[in-house]
Enzyme design. Structure first.
Site, PDB file in Angstrom:
ATOM      1  N   SER A  76       0.839  -1.191   0.000  1.00 49.91           N
ATOM      2  CA  SER A  76       0.000   0.000   0.000  1.00 49.91           C
ATOM      3  C   SER A  76       0.881   1.250   0.000  1.00 49.91           C
ATOM      4  O   SER A  76       2.036   1.208  -0.410  1.00 49.91           O
ATOM      5  CB  SER A  76      -0.951  -0.021   1.197  1.00 49.91           C
ATOM      6  N   GLY A  99       2.518   3.226   2.205  1.00 52.36           N
ATOM      7  CA  GLY A  99       3.816   3.290   2.865  1.00 52.36           C
ATOM      8  C   GLY A  99       4.884   2.510   2.134  1.00 52.36           C
ATOM      9  O   GLY A  99       6.017   2.979   1.966  1.00 52.36           O
ATOM     10  N   GLU A 100       4.533   1.331   1.669  1.00 53.63           N
ATOM     11  CA  GLU A 100       5.503   0.495   0.968  1.00 53.63           C
ATOM     12  C   GLU A 100       5.865   1.082  -0.393  1.00 53.63           C
ATOM     13  O   GLU A 100       7.015   1.002  -0.831  1.00 53.63           O
ATOM     14  CB  GLU A 100       4.946  -0.925   0.805  1.00 53.63           C
ATOM     15  N   VAL A 101       4.877   1.679  -1.081  1.00 49.24           N
ATOM     16  CA  VAL A 101       5.166   2.331  -2.364  1.00 49.24           C
ATOM     17  C   VAL A 101       6.176   3.458  -2.170  1.00 49.24           C
ATOM     18  O   VAL A 101       7.174   3.566  -2.895  1.00 49.24           O
ATOM     19  CB  VAL A 101       3.872   2.867  -3.010  1.00 49.24           C
ATOM     20  N   VAL A 128       9.773   2.148  -1.470  1.00 50.01           N
ATOM     21  CA  VAL A 128      10.552   1.478  -2.519  1.00 50.01           C
ATOM     22  C   VAL A 128      10.824   2.355  -3.746  1.00 50.01           C
ATOM     23  O   VAL A 128      11.731   2.056  -4.524  1.00 50.01           O
ATOM     24  CB  VAL A 128       9.844   0.174  -2.938  1.00 50.01           C
TER      25      VAL A 128
END
Length: 414
Positions: free
Chosen positions: A65, A67-69, A72
Site C-alpha cells: 500500500s 507506505g511500501e510504495v 521502494v
C-alpha cells in the site's frame, strides 16, 4: 512445491469472505480493474484496463500500500538509472495505486496483486514477463511464492521486517506454511531483530542478510517552493482512526490563535467520516478534498488528499507523526526530519524501533504520552523556541547520516 494442507484448507474456507471484501472494495473505490486483477484475470476481452504488462518488463516489485510504495520508489528510480529496466509494480490497495499514479513515472506499469488463490496466482505469473521479483517488507503469500518457485521467478524480500505477531508463528498453526514459502526466498532485512525473526520463521540463515532500513532513504520528490495554504500551521501527519478526534479535542482546549492544525489522515478515503467527527466537536474545519482553503475562524484544516505529505512537511512549524497514539506502531519519523521540522510522536512506535533509537540517542524527537502532551509540544515548537530549533537541526542530521542505505541495497541486488 504446494503449500501445506493447513494453509490450503484455510484459504479455501476464507475464500467467500476474501471475494466478498474484494467486491466491496471494488465498488467503494477500486473499480473494475481492481476486481478483475485481484482475481488474477487479465483478459483484455473484458475491458481494455486489464492489459498485461509490456513484454520487456524485467523487474516485478510488490508494495502492499501507500507506505511500501513510498519506501521502494527511491530504490526503483536508482535501479532504473543503472539498468534501464522497465518495472511492473503491484499493490494490494487502490490508495497505493493512486500514490503511484500521482508520481507519473515513466517505465513503471501498475497492476493489482491477486488474492492468494492458487488459480489467481497462476494466471498472474503466466502473464508476467519478469524473471525476478522484489517483495517490500512483510508480504508472505504461500500460493504466490509456490507459483514463483515453479515458474522460476526469483524472489527477494527487501526492507524485510516481521511483526511480533507474525514472528510468533514460528511454532504456530501456519509455521509449516511460512517455512515452505520462505525456503527459496532471499531476505534483505532492515534490522538484526528482523534477521533473527525471519530465520526463526523458517528462512535458511544463508539467505538472510542485514542491509538496513530503506525508509532511511532520502525522498527524491521535487522540492516544494510554495506552501499549499497561506499562513502558519502545525501538522498531524499519517493519522489513524481516533487519533484525529483526540488531537482535535486537545487542540480546541488549547484555544490556539494565529496557528492552524492541519490533519493529513493516512487513509484519505476516511475524510468524510473524519470531517463529521471534527465538526461534532464544534471545530471550524475546511476540507481540502472538497477544494476548500482554510476559512477565517477555522481551527483545523483537513487535508484528505494523496501525494502531498512532503509539501505539508516542508512548511510546517512542527509536526506529530501518527499511528503512535494508538497501537498501530507509528510511521516514518525521518520524513519530517528531512525538512528540519520539530517532531513529536506518541508512545506506540514499535514499527520503527531502529529509527526511534537513533533519534532518541540524538535528542532529535519528543515522545508524548497523550494527545494533550502532543498538542502542547506543537504549540511550544510553533513559537520557535531555541530548544525546538535545535531538536529539528539534530533530526535533520540524523536523516543525513542515514543516507548510505540505498547504495547498500543497490550493491546487494546487483
Amino acid at each position: 512445491m504446494t503449500p501445506p494442507w493447513r494453509y490450503r484448507l484455510l484459504i479455501r474456507a476464507l475464500s467467500p469472505l476474501l471475494a466478498g471484501y474484494t467486491l466491496w472494495r471494488a465498488l467503494k473505490d477500486g473499480g473494475r480493474r481492481y476486481w478483475w486483477q485481484r482475481l488474477g484475470i487479465y483478459s483484455t476481452s473484458l475491458t481494455a484496463e486489464l492489459s498485461p504488462p509490456e513484454q520487456d518488463v524485467k523487474l516485478w516489485v510488490h508494495a502492499a500500500s501507500v507506505g511500501e510504495v513510498l519506501t521502494v520508489l527511491p530504490l526503483i528510480r536508482e535501479w532504473q538509472q543503472h539498468t534501464g529496466d522497465k518495472v511492473l509494480l503491484t499493490t494490494g490497495t487502490p490508495t497505493g495505486a493512486a500514490v503511484l499514479a500521482k508520481q507519473a513515472l515513466p517505465d513503471i506499469q501498475h497492476q493489482y496483486l491477486p488474492i492468494d488463490f492458487p488459480g489467481a496466482c497462476r494466471r498472474f505469473l503466466e502473464q508476467l514477463p519478469a524473471g525476478r521479483g522484489w517483495i517490500v517488507e512483510t508480504e508472505i503469500w504461500p500460493w504466490l511464492y509456490s507459483h514463483c518457485e515453479r515458474t522460476g521467478v526469483a524472489l527477494t524480500i527487501i526492507n524485510g521486517r516481521l511483526s511480533s505477531r507474525t514472528s510468533k508463528q514460528s511454532d504456530g498453526l501456519l509455521a509449516s506454511s511460512y517455512r515452505r514459502a520462505l525456503s527459496p526466498v532471499r531476505v534483505l532485512a532492515r534490522s538484526q531483530q528482523d534477521v533473527d525473526n525471519f530465520i526463526a520463521l523458517g528462512t535458511p540463515a544463508a539467505q538472510v542478510e542485514l542491509i538496513g532500513n530503506l525508509k532511511y532513504t532520502q525522498s527524491t520528490d521535487t522540492p516544494v517552493d510554495t506552501p499549499l495554504i497561506p499562513g502558519r500551521y502545525v501538522l498531524a501527519a499519517s493519522t489513524h482512526a481516533d487519533e484525529e478526534v483526540q488531537l482535535a479535542g486537545s487542540w480546541l482546549k488549547q484555544a490556539v490563535k494565529d496557528e492552524l492544525l492541519v490533519i493529513v489522515p493516512r487513509h484519505p478515503e476516511r475524510g468524510s467520516a473524519i470531517l463529521r467527527d471534527l465538526r461534532a466537536l464544534g471545530a471550524g474545519v475546511s476540507q481540502r478534498s472538497a477544494g476548500q482553503q482554510p476559512a477565517s475562524g477555522d481551527q483545523i484544516y483537513l487535508a484528505d488528499t494523496l501525494g502531498e505529505l512532503q509539501a505539508w512537511y516542508s512548511f510546517a512549524s512542527a509536526c506529530f507523526v501518527g499511528g503512535s497514539l494508538i497501537t498501530r506502531g507509528g510511521h516514518n519519523m525521518l520524513e519530517p526530519a528531512r525538512y528540519s521540522c520539530p517532531i513529536v510522536v506518541g508512545p506506540h512506535t514499535g514499527n520503527f524501533d531502529d529509527i526511534m533509537q537513533l533519534m532518541r540517542n540524538s535528542n532529535a524527537i519528543d515522545i508524548a504520552q497523550s494527545s494533550d502532551e502532543a498538542i502542547r509540544f506543537l504549540c511550544e515548537a510553533a513559537q520557535g523556541q531555541a530548544r525546538h530549533r535545535d531538536m529539528a537541526a539534530r533530526a535533520l542530521q540524523v536523516s543525513e547520516d542515514s543516507q548510505n542505505v540505498l547504495q547498500r541495497y543497490m550493491t546487494a541486488l546487483s
